[in-house]
Design an enzyme around this catalytic site. Structure first.
Site, PDB file in Angstrom:
ATOM      1  CG  ASP A 152     -10.568  -4.581  14.042  1.00 16.94           C
ATOM      2  OD1 ASP A 152     -10.593  -3.369  13.939  1.00 16.94           O
ATOM      3  OD2 ASP A 152     -11.192  -5.355  13.294  1.00 16.94           O
ATOM      4  CB  SER A 153     -13.892  -7.595  17.507  1.00 19.55           C
ATOM      5  OG  SER A 153     -13.876  -6.325  18.150  1.00 19.55           O
TER       6      SER A 153
ATOM      7  N   GLY B 285     -10.195   1.520  23.397  1.00 25.89           N
ATOM      8  CA  GLY B 285     -10.816   2.750  23.860  1.00 25.89           C
ATOM      9  C   GLY B 285      -9.859   3.877  24.172  1.00 25.89           C
TER      10      GLY B 285
ATOM     11  CG  ASP C 229      -3.813  -1.261  15.213  1.00 26.00           C
ATOM     12  OD1 ASP C 229      -4.262  -1.396  16.377  1.00 26.00           O
ATOM     13  OD2 ASP C 229      -4.387  -0.584  14.317  1.00 26.00           O
TER      14      ASP C 229
ATOM     15  CB  CYS D 269      15.504   7.282   5.353  1.00 30.93           C
ATOM     16  SG  CYS D 269      14.466   5.845   5.031  1.00 30.93           S
TER      17      CYS D 269
ATOM     18  CB  CYS E  53      13.289   3.295   2.891  1.00 30.74           C
ATOM     19  SG  CYS E  53      12.672   4.757   2.051  1.00 30.74           S
TER      20      CYS E  53
ATOM     21  CB  CYS F 128      15.312   7.584   1.365  1.00 31.65           C
ATOM     22  SG  CYS F 128      13.882   8.305   2.199  1.00 31.65           S
TER      23      CYS F 128
ATOM     24  CG  HIS G  23      10.043   7.454   3.988  1.00 27.22           C
ATOM     25  ND1 HIS G  23      11.397   7.394   4.254  1.00 27.22           N
ATOM     26  CD2 HIS G  23       9.512   8.299   4.918  1.00 27.22           C
ATOM     27  CE1 HIS G  23      11.681   8.177   5.285  1.00 27.22           C
ATOM     28  NE2 HIS G  23      10.562   8.738   5.715  1.00 27.22           N
TER      29      HIS G  23
HETATM   30  C1  6H9 Z   1      -6.953   5.667  16.283  1.00 23.42           C
HETATM   31  N1  6H9 Z   1      -7.441   5.335  17.598  1.00 23.42           N
HETATM   32  C2  6H9 Z   1      -7.952   4.111  17.891  1.00 23.42           C
HETATM   33  N2  6H9 Z   1      -8.473   3.760  19.059  1.00 23.42           N
HETATM   34  C3  6H9 Z   1      -8.921   2.499  18.936  1.00 23.42           C
HETATM   35  C4  6H9 Z   1      -9.603   1.689  19.813  1.00 23.42           C
HETATM   36  C5  6H9 Z   1      -9.961   0.415  19.399  1.00 23.42           C
HETATM   37  C6  6H9 Z   1     -10.772  -0.438  20.282  1.00 23.42           C
HETATM   38  O1  6H9 Z   1     -11.074  -0.094  21.399  1.00 23.42           O
HETATM   39  N3  6H9 Z   1     -11.177  -1.609  19.743  1.00 23.42           N
HETATM   40  N4  6H9 Z   1     -11.991  -2.405  20.450  1.00 23.42           N
HETATM   41  C7  6H9 Z   1      -9.622  -0.049  18.134  1.00 23.42           C
HETATM   42  C8  6H9 Z   1      -8.942   0.781  17.257  1.00 23.42           C
HETATM   43  C9  6H9 Z   1      -8.611   2.056  17.666  1.00 23.42           C
HETATM   44  N5  6H9 Z   1      -8.014   3.092  17.007  1.00 23.42           N
END
Ligand code: 6H9
Length: 370
Positions: free
Chosen positions: A93-94, A216, A266, A304, A306, A309, A335
């Site tokens: 991510d950035s 967001g 993610d 489960c 795994c 478990c 798990h």
């Molecule tokens: C746990 N909630 C959550 N919202 C996110 C939003 C972004 C985002 O807008 N990145 N530019 C990234 C990770 C996030 N994690």
């Protein structure tokens, strides 16, 4: 084209899609859940264990790796894949979300964001150009553009300003992104305002990124509101580009996101709650560290298969966690990652058989009742 998605099947009754995402480090099935490896490791797991649980594409955080050990060191090591010994695809991510989450420790200008490190308070300045330099040095297969993630709640004017800046910064990222073996994804912002989401999407779609993050969201808004935003946004997204809902999510949000056409997810939840002694089971969440499990010799989840478990009881895992034995949170992590990847596998199968809505009903009836 370093990253592209091939839609294999569209589910008959929903917007869900079954796909294959091709990357320089291999092909993965979508919808897909990415385990989070913030500091170049999925916490407590070896790469082999991540793979064993079903993980195929992992996420790492630009903000954290820039601060420690530094993107130049990772580059010198041969890049993130070599450094962390992960031979599958990686997404970074950035840092947009991280630096905006620093609250008063950051100052936003058109040029970029000045922030103080959460580690030692030292001053740093992220611009779109700087973030592209970092992500290209790390060498992930997918790099996210530097965006401004508006908080929830926020005034509509704030969300407008943040989406307009996100668009201008996306242009600046695209201009300096040169790495041919790395795909740059734009990130759609716009808060919880459908008209702003549409505007952000259209401005970024015009730049023809190979894939799009939906940022967001999951920032404190009610889940129903997130679903509504997706209901309005997804119909205008191109069919042939991956849609990545950032930071999501819990089992119910994963299912609801897939139903609405999301391909990639993610979330830190499965690994984070595992370290706190809480695991997902088919009957909902179970906090195995609680006293009630002291003499419970059953597995955490009796449905489960795994490693945890198959080989250990609640009583034993509770004992490990209560005595701070590291094996305890390793077993709960194994798990939870297995549980989420197994859920994604069941979701993909339900799409193949056009029974995703039935699957959602059956899964949530038992999971939410727990
Ligand atoms: C746990 N909630 C959550 N919202 C996110 C939003 C972004 C985002 O807008 N990145 N530019 C990234 C990770 C996030 N994690």
């Amino acid at each position: 084209m370093p990253v592209k998605i091939k839609i294999e099947k569209k589910e008959k009754h929903t917007r869900a899609r079954l796909g294959k995402l091709t990357t320089p480090h291999g092909e993965v099935e979508t919808p897909i859940f990415m385990p989070v490896g913030t500091q170049a490791t999925v916490k407590t797991m070896t790469p082999e264990e991540v793979k064993e649980t079903g993980g195929r594409l992992v996420l790492s955080n630009t903000y954290h790796l820039y601060l420690r050990p530094g993107h130049d060191l990772v580059k010198e090591a041969g890049g993130l894949h070599k450094f962390m010994n992960w031979d599958g695809p990686i997404l970074t991510d950035s840092g947009g979300f991280q630096v905006f989450s620093l609250g008063p420790l950051r100052t936003i200008t058109e040029e970029g964001v000045e922030f103080r490190s959460h580690i030692d308070g030292s001053k740093h300045f992220f611009t779109p150009e700087k973030v592209m330099e970092i992500e290209q040095a790390l060498g992930a297969d997918i790099a996210m553009a530097f965006d401004e993630c508006a908080p929830y709640p926020c005034e509509k004017e704030y969300a407008v300003a943040a989406l307009e800046r996100t668009t201008r910064w996306a242009e600046r990222c695209k201009r300096v992104h040169k790495r041919e073996d790395q795909a740059l994804f734009g990130i759609i912002q716009g808060g919880v305002f459908p008209d702003l989401r549409e505007r952000s999407a259209k401005e970024l779609l015009a730049m023809d990124f190979p894939g799009y993050g939906i940022g967001g969201l999951s920032v404190g808004e009610p889940k129903e509101l997130m679903y509504e935003v997706l209901d309005q946004l997804m119909p205008i997204m191109p069919e042939d580009k991956p849609r990545y809902l950032m930071g999501v999510g819990s089992p119910d949000c994963l299912i609801e996101g897939v139903v609405r056409g999301v391909d990639m997810f993610d979330c830190v939840l499965p690994t984070r709650i595992a370290r706190n002694g809480t695991v997902f089971t088919h009957n909902g969440k179970l906090t195995v560290r609680n006293a009630e499990y002291a003499r419970d010799f059953r597995p955490m989840d009796q449905q489960c298969d795994c490693y945890a478990c198959r080989n250990y009881s609640r009583a034993y895992i509770r004992h490990l966690i209560k005595t701070d034995e590291i094996l305890g949170i390793r077993l709960t992590t194994i798990h939870n990652l297995h549980f989420i990847q197994h859920l994604m596998q069941n979701i993909r199968q339900a799409i193949r058989e056009d029974r995703l809505l039935e699957y959602r009903e059956d899964f949530l009836k038992v999971f939410n009742a727990g």
